[in-house]
Design a protein around this motif. Structure first.
Motif, short mmCIF file in Angstrom:
data_model
loop_
_atom_site.label_atom_id
_atom_site.label_comp_id
_atom_site.label_asym_id
_atom_site.label_seq_id
_atom_site.Cartn_x
_atom_site.Cartn_y
_atom_site.Cartn_z
N GLY A 137 0.35 -1.13 0.09
CA GLY A 137 -0.33 0.09 0.01
C GLY A 137 1.17 0.91 -0.43
O GLY A 137 0.10 2.30 -0.21
N LEU A 138 1.83 1.49 -0.31
CA LEU A 138 3.07 2.25 -0.31
C LEU A 138 2.69 2.69 -1.88
O LEU A 138 3.39 4.47 -1.88
N GLN A 139 2.59 2.11 -2.82
CA GLN A 139 2.77 3.17 -4.17
C GLN A 139 1.46 3.01 -5.20
O GLN A 139 1.59 2.55 -6.49
N GLY A 140 0.71 2.49 -4.56
CA GLY A 140 -0.86 2.22 -5.01
C GLY A 140 -1.38 2.85 -6.04
O GLY A 140 -0.32 4.56 -6.05
N PRO A 141 -1.55 3.33 -7.08
CA PRO A 141 -2.29 1.81 -7.64
C PRO A 141 -1.57 0.99 -8.07
O PRO A 141 -0.93 1.92 -9.01
N TYR A 142 -2.37 -0.54 -8.47
CA TYR A 142 -0.90 -1.12 -8.95
C TYR A 142 -1.54 -2.05 -10.12
O TYR A 142 -2.59 -2.20 -10.10
N THR A 143 0.18 -2.00 -10.46
CA THR A 143 0.09 -3.10 -12.16
C THR A 143 0.14 -4.50 -11.91
O THR A 143 1.03 -4.42 -10.70
N GLU A 144 -0.32 -5.14 -12.88
CA GLU A 144 0.37 -6.66 -12.72
C GLU A 144 1.37 -7.17 -12.06
O GLU A 144 1.92 -8.31 -12.14
N ASP A 145 2.61 -6.65 -12.47
CA ASP A 145 3.93 -6.75 -12.97
C ASP A 145 4.39 -5.97 -11.01
O ASP A 145 5.66 -6.21 -10.95
N ALA A 146 3.66 -5.46 -10.64
CA ALA A 146 4.34 -4.61 -9.20
C ALA A 146 4.93 -5.93 -8.34
O ALA A 146 3.73 -6.85 -8.44
N LEU A 147 6.02 -5.20 -7.34
CA LEU A 147 6.18 -7.01 -6.74
C LEU A 147 5.30 -6.70 -5.43
O LEU A 147 4.78 -6.04 -5.09
N VAL A 148 4.77 -8.09 -5.09
CA VAL A 148 4.34 -8.18 -3.85
C VAL A 148 5.01 -8.12 -2.62
O VAL A 148 5.88 -8.08 -2.79
N ASN A 149 4.61 -7.38 -1.22
CA ASN A 149 5.35 -7.27 -0.18
C ASN A 149 3.51 -7.06 0.98
O ASN A 149 4.13 -6.19 1.25
N PRO A 150 3.11 -8.51 0.73
CA PRO A 150 2.35 -7.99 2.47
C PRO A 150 2.47 -8.04 3.50
O PRO A 150 3.66 -8.07 3.84
N ILE A 151 1.59 -7.21 4.07
CA ILE A 151 2.07 -6.50 5.63
C ILE A 151 0.50 -7.14 6.29
O ILE A 151 0.90 -6.53 7.44
N ASN A 152 0.20 -7.49 5.89
CA ASN A 152 -1.01 -9.27 7.11
C ASN A 152 -1.30 -10.41 6.71
O ASN A 152 -0.43 -10.62 5.42
N TYR A 153 -1.42 -11.27 7.32
CA TYR A 153 -1.37 -12.39 7.61
C TYR A 153 -2.18 -13.47 5.93
O TYR A 153 -1.83 -14.29 5.35
N TYR A 154 -3.55 -12.85 5.94
CA TYR A 154 -4.59 -12.63 4.97
C TYR A 154 -3.48 -12.20 3.45
O TYR A 154 -3.48 -13.04 2.32
N GLY A 155 -2.70 -11.33 3.02
CA GLY A 155 -2.03 -10.58 2.24
C GLY A 155 -0.70 -11.68 2.36
O GLY A 155 -0.42 -12.65 0.84
N THR A 156 -0.24 -12.44 3.77
CA THR A 156 0.81 -13.43 2.96
C THR A 156 -0.04 -15.12 2.38
O THR A 156 1.03 -15.72 1.49
N SER A 157 -1.25 -15.13 2.95
CA SER A 157 -1.66 -16.27 2.72
C SER A 157 -1.97 -16.43 0.67
O SER A 157 -1.59 -17.46 0.09
N LYS A 158 -2.43 -15.22 0.65
CA LYS A 158 -2.46 -15.65 -1.09
C LYS A 158 -1.52 -15.04 -1.75
O LYS A 158 -1.56 -15.60 -2.62
N ALA A 159 -0.61 -14.34 -1.51
CA ALA A 159 0.51 -14.48 -2.46
C ALA A 159 1.46 -15.58 -2.43
O ALA A 159 1.80 -15.93 -3.01
N ALA A 160 1.30 -16.79 -0.76
CA ALA A 160 1.83 -18.03 -1.24
C ALA A 160 1.17 -18.58 -1.69
O ALA A 160 1.81 -19.98 -2.47
N ALA A 161 -0.30 -18.68 -1.92
CA ALA A 161 -1.19 -19.47 -2.78
C ALA A 161 -0.54 -18.95 -4.40
O ALA A 161 -0.67 -19.83 -5.27
#
Length: 315
Positions: A137-161
Motif C-alpha cells: 500500500g505504499l505505491q498504489g495503484p498497482y499494475t500486474e507486474d508490481a512486486l508483492v509485499n503483504p503486511i498482514n497474514y491474509y495477504g501473506t497467505s494469498k501471495a503464497a497461494a
C-alpha cells in the motif's frame, strides 16, 4: 460430406465445457453460477462448505466438499474432470486470518495446493482469485507486474497461494481484485451498502475510515472478468476491479446520497483509531488497462454499481 464426419463435427461444435466453481456460497460464487449458466457454453459444478445457500437452484450441480482435505478434493475433481476451475473459495476476513493463522494457511494455501495438484491430473485451466492485499500500500495503484509485499497474514497467505499456481504445470490465470461489493444470498452476511443504508435509516451515526484508498469492485464486474478469462483461456495475472479510487468514507457518502439519507451522519475517522488485529495497506487500488486491452473488460462506475445493487436488494 460423410455422415459420420458431419455428426462428429456437430458434437465438437456443441461440446459443453465443465467449470468447477469453489466458494460457491460466497459473494462471488453466487454471481459466477448464473453468469456461467447464461453463457450457454458451460456445465456448472459448484462446491462449498455445508449445504448450498444459493436460493436459485438452476440447472447445475452442487457438491459439498472440504477443500482442506486432499482426498475430498481429489474425489471431487476426479468425479467431474472439469475443463476450468475457478478457485474463489477462501478465508477472507482479514482480522480472522490474523487471529487464526493456522486456519488461514490451511484454507488459503493448503486448499489451493490440493486443487492445483488435482487440476494437473485432468489438465484443467485454473483461475485463482487473489487480492490487492498482496501489496504493502505504499505505491498504489498497482499494475500486474508490481512486486508483492503483504503486511498482514491474509495477504501473506494469498501471495503464497499465487506462487503455488504460478509454479504449477497448469495453464493458469490469477485474478487480483479489490474491495468487492454486492449482495449475497445469506442472512448471516451483510454488505457495506446495506450496513450504511440500514444504520442511516435508523438515524444512527456511522464512523468510516478516510485514509485508505481502494478501487472498489462490483461483484458482477468481477464475475464477468472471470468469464472473459475462462472463455479466452487467457493466461497470466490480471487486475479486475473498478477504475475509481475511493476511500470507504467516499463510498459511504455516495451510498447515503443515493438513498436520500443524511450524509452528516457519516463521520470520517482515521484507521489509526481502530484497534484492528491486522494491518491494512493505506493505498492500493489496481490499474486495469491490461484487462481492458486483452479481455475487453470494462467495469461499472460506483454510482452505476449502486443502482444495480439497489435493484438486486429489492428483488
Amino acid at each position: 460430406m460423410n455422415p459420420l464426419i458431419f455428426f462428429l463435427s456437430l458434437e465438437i461444435a456443441f461440446y459443453m465445457k465443465k467449470v468447477l466453481i469453489t466458494g460457491s456460497n460466497g459473494l462471488l460464487g453466487q454471481h459466477l453460477i448464473p453468469l456461467f449458466l447464461q453463457d450457454g457454453q458451460y456445465e456448472v459444478i459448484a462446491t462449498g462448505r455445508g449445504a448450498n445457500r444459493f436460493p436459485h437452484k438452476g440447472n447445475y450441480i452442487y457438491e459439498e466438499a472440504n477443500l482442506r482435505n486432499a482426498s475430498s478434493v481429489n474425489q471431487l475433481v476426479d468425479k467431474h474432470k472439469p475443463d476450468v476451475i475457478i478457485h474463489s473459495g477462501a478465508m477472507s476476513q482479514v482480522d480472522e486470518c490474523e487471529k487464526n493463522k493456522d486456519a488461514c494457511w490451511d484454507t488459503n494455501v493448503g486448499a489451493t495446493r490440493y486443487l492445483v495438484h488435482a487440476a494437473e491430473s485432468c489438465n484443467a485451466f485454473f483461475i485463482f482469485l487473489s487480492t490487492d492485499f498482496v501489496f504493502d500500500g505504499l505505491q498504489g495503484p498497482y499494475t500486474e507486474d508490481a512486486l508483492v509485499n503483504p503486511i498482514n497474514y491474509y495477504g501473506t497467505s494469498k501471495a503464497a497461494a499465487e506462487r503455488l499456481v504460478m509454479n504449477s504445470k497448469l495453464q493458469w490465470a490469477i485474478v487480483r481484485t479489490v474491495l468487492v461489493y454486492g449482495v449475497v444470498h445469506d442472512p448471516k452476511r451483510s454488505n457495506m451498502i446495506s450496513w450504511v443504508k440500514n444504520n442511516l435509516q435508523e438515524g444512527k451515526k456511522i464512523k468510516v475510515v478516510d485514509d485508505q484508498w481502494r478501487t472498489p469492485t462490483l461483484c458482477q464486474d468481477l464475475a464477468k472478468g472471470c468469464l472473459l478469462i475462462a472463455d479466452k483461456k487467457t493466461t497470466g495475472v490480471f487486475n479486475i476491479s473498478g477504475e475509481e479510487t475511493l476511500t470507504p468514507y467516499d463510498m459511504a457518502v455516495q451510498i447515503a446520497a443515493f438513498f436520500n439519507l443524511d450524509t452528516s451522519l457519516v463521520e470520517k475517522i482515521s484507521s489509526k483509531t481502530l484497534a484492528q488485529p491486522a494491518a491494512r495497506p493505506a493505498r492500493t487500488g489496481l490499474v486495469i488497462s491490461k484487462a481492458a486491452n486483452e479481455l475487453g473488460y470494462k467495469p461499472h462506475t460506483f454510482a452505476e454499481g449502486l443502482e444495480i445493487i439497489a435493484a438486486e436488494m429489492k428483488s
